[in-house]
Structures are given as C-alpha cells and as structure tokens.
Design an enzyme around this catalytic site. Structure first.
Site, short mmCIF file in Angstrom:
data_model
loop_
_atom_site.label_atom_id
_atom_site.label_comp_id
_atom_site.label_asym_id
_atom_site.label_seq_id
_atom_site.Cartn_x
_atom_site.Cartn_y
_atom_site.Cartn_z
N TYR A 1 0.84 -1.20 0.00
CA TYR A 1 0.00 0.00 0.00
C TYR A 1 0.87 1.25 0.00
CZ TYR A 1 -3.16 3.65 1.59
OH TYR A 1 -3.87 4.83 1.70
N TYR B 1 -10.68 15.48 0.02
CA TYR B 1 -11.28 14.79 -1.11
C TYR B 1 -12.72 15.29 -1.19
CZ TYR B 1 -7.41 11.53 -1.76
OH TYR B 1 -6.18 10.98 -2.02
N THR C 1 -7.67 18.23 -3.40
CA THR C 1 -7.05 17.29 -4.34
C THR C 1 -7.94 17.11 -5.56
OG1 THR C 1 -5.79 16.10 -2.66
CG2 THR C 1 -6.34 14.89 -4.66
N HIS D 1 0.25 12.42 -7.80
CA HIS D 1 -0.13 11.43 -6.80
C HIS D 1 0.94 10.35 -6.65
CE1 HIS D 1 -3.89 11.56 -4.48
NE2 HIS D 1 -3.64 10.30 -4.17
#
Length: 380
Positions: free
Chosen positions: A28, A133, A159, A278
C-alpha cells in the site's frame, strides 16, 4: 551506534521499513499504478537536473528558513497527506503532527486518514493543513469545513487528480482491501511482523474515522474503493468556486500537471498551486512533476508546491532551482516511522537538514531559494 551511522539516507529507512511492515501494508505504501512508469519517471527526471558547483566562495552559513503564503517554516519541506496513514504505523497521524510541530514544518492530514481532525487538536502545531477529497453533498461539505476549521487546521488543500479510483495492482495482489479485512492470508503477513502487530493490537484494524461519521456502511464496495467514494465527487470549476467562497483561509489546489489550467486557477482565487501526480498512484502515463514545473512556473506568480520523486535534500534544491517555492514529501515520513517508530520523523528532519546544508555548501548558497543561480548556463 548512532542513528546517523545506521540510517544516513532515506533509502536506509526504506529498507528497514520494508522489513518491519506486513507485506500488504508495504505494498500500500510503496506501490504505484500500472507498471509504475510514472513513479520511476518522477525520480529519473529529478536525477537529470544538474546544478553547477561553486568555487572560491568562502565560508557559508546556510539559512534554511522559508516563507510560504505568509507562513514561516524552518525548512522548505513539509509532510504531504497520505490516506490511511495510521495503517502504515500505529498512531502515525499523531506522531507526524507532533514531529512537524517540533520542526516548524507543515503537516497535512488526509480526509481518508485513520484519525479525525478533532483527534489531533492537542498535537498539531501552528502549521496544520487539511487535504480535502471533495464530498458531493453540500451539507456534508459545509459540516466538514466547519469541523476542520474548529480543529485548528488553517490551510485547505483540494485534491483534484483523483476523479476515480485507480487500480494499484500491487495492492490487489497483496490481498489488501479497503477497509482492511482480516483473512488467513493477511493474518499470516501480520504474524511475522511483531512490532507492527503489537502496536496495532490495542487499536484494532484501522478505519477512515472522519469518513465513517458520514458513510458508516461500506458493504458492497469493490475492493479497490474505500468508503470515501460513497461521498466523493469528481469536482469541476464550479466546485472550486463554491469552496473558495466557503473557506476563508489559504486554499491550495493539489494535483496540477498542465500549465494551461493555471491561469484559471489563479483567477478563481487559489493561494498556491501544488504540482503532483499522486506519486504515480493514479495514472501511469503522467509527466514527471519536475518536468511539469518550468511551464507552470512560467504561467503564474502564485507560490508553487511540488511533490513526487523527492528523495533527498539535493532533490529539494533541484525543485527550488526550477521554480518551486516549497516541496512536500509523503512516503519518506512513513518509511521513517515504520523504520524507527516515533523517533523516525525527527531523524528524517535531521537527514534532510544535513543534506541541504552539505549540498548548499557545494553550491555556494546561503539560502535554498537561490538554487536557480546554480543552474548550468545554456549549452553547458
């Protein structure tokens, strides 16, 4: 043996972190999407930036202090948001917020962190940023903004480069779901990483606590989507206008890669541009962030923040030389936590500070902001 002798570079922290994290957690943290070409491109393009050493400049006392949007920081680098940060290391959000406050750096909490904004009230310093977000529902947006503001976060980061979930194939192969579910496969990975397991034992498997307040039921979500996708929208220009009207502090847009978007962003009243792809986790054909920087710098006089591919103090100087005003790092802080626990972020501050000073000495720079003066002349 001192920490500096054992872990003189971020690469050393990364190596130790990999040995201490369960495989699904490591995948991750460390993975990109697709073939991870964008992740590699980020670093390779940094390595291509040359700076000209200086001679006969005498003794220099470096001053690393940096101003951004009316705020003063002790280094030109801060802590970028990372979703599910508390899954990487127990209590990650608190540890990183405290470290940032001690070092005089900005710390950015993610909407999809494992802690709510209110959980950090007692540990954030004066430079607390919140990464948003974008929720679809205006009432949820309004409530979130009020909670963020009341918890002491002064700067909002929108974002814009995650319109949909990416695949992140390495994560899928590791068996990770969001939120994480204990399966025999995951349990076997945890069992051989006792430091991580003991730290998590009293906390339970991490969840997105802030999101849970608005979307508690996540049944039926695909494995590559988390609860935030029940609330999130892909924002448009009118969304940014709404946000500017409802947030009275500094507003940063994160995920900018195309210089053609910059004039409108500036006209909408944003306070800074954050160049980001990102870290290669969303789209595998994106330009490296350092590649996008010169054109974006030419398109605006707003402050520019950059992340992606930054792995040293020298990389920070490279970004500043090409027009960035500030640099953010995400993975490196979590490598430090996983490698050394709560003392890791402080050691990373030491690594970055020492590397900045060493390279500034080679370049004859008293201030990191003067790095552009050491770009090679045309044709060199």
């Amino acid at each position: 043996m001192s920490l500096d002798a054992r872990f003189p570079a971020i690469s050393d922290l990364r190596t130790r972190a990999r040995r201490r994290l369960p495989h699904f957690v490591w995948e991750y943290l460390d993975s990109g999407t697709g073939s991870e070409a964008t992740t590699r491109r980020n670093k390779a393009c940094f390595d291509d930036v040359r700076l000209m050493p200086s001679i006969l400049h005498g003794e220099i006392t470096p001053d690393l202090k940096t101003s951004l949007m009316g705020q003063d920081f002790n280094l030109p680098v801060g802590i970028a948001p990372l979703g599910m940060s508390g899954m990487i290391w127990p209590g990650a959000e608190q540890h990183l917020a405290r470290a940032a406050a001690r070092a005089g750096l900005p710390y950015t909490l993610s909407t999809v962190a494992t802690q709510k904004p209110e959980d950090l009230i007692d540990v954030i310093g004066e430079h607390a940023w919140f990464q948003l977000y974008p929720p679809r529902d205006p009432d949820i947006r309004t409530d979130m903004l009020e909670r963020i503001r009341n918890a002491g976060f002064s700067t909002l980061v929108l974002t814009v480069d995650v319109p949909i979930a990416s695949r992140r194939e390495r994560q899928i192969r590791s068996g990770l779901t969001t939120p994480p579910r204990i399966t025999p496969r995951i349990l076997a990975q945890i069992a051989i990483r006792p430091a991580w397991a003991m730290g998590m034992a009293g906390r339970g498997m991490p969840r997105m606590r802030f999101i849970d307040d608005y979307a508690p039921d996540t049944k039926g979500l695909p494995s590559n989507k988390h609860a935030g996708y029940l609330l999130r929208t892909s924002p448009d220009w009118s969304y940014l206008t709404w946000l500017r009207e409802h947030w009275d502090g500094p507003l940063i847009v994160k995920g900018v890669q195309d210089h053609r978007n910059v004039p409108r962003l500036q006209s909408e009243g944003v306070d800074a541009i954050w160049i980001s792809n990102h870290a290669g986790r969303q789209f595998d054909a994106a330009p490296a962030t350092i590649e996008a920087l010169p054109r974006i710098r030419a398109a605006t006089d707003l402050p520019i923040i950059l992340d992606g591919g930054v792995e040293s103090g020298l990389d920070i100087l490279r970004a500043l030389a090409l027009g960035a005003d500030f640099v953010m790092m995400g993975r490196a802080w979590h490598y430090a936590l996983a490698a050394l626990g709560p003392r890791g972020p402080d050691h990373l501050v030491h690594i970055l500070k020492s590397d900045l000073e060493a390279n500034m000495g080679q370049l004859g720079l008293a201030r990191p902001q003067d790095a552009a003066n050491r770009l090679p002349p045309d044709g060199a």
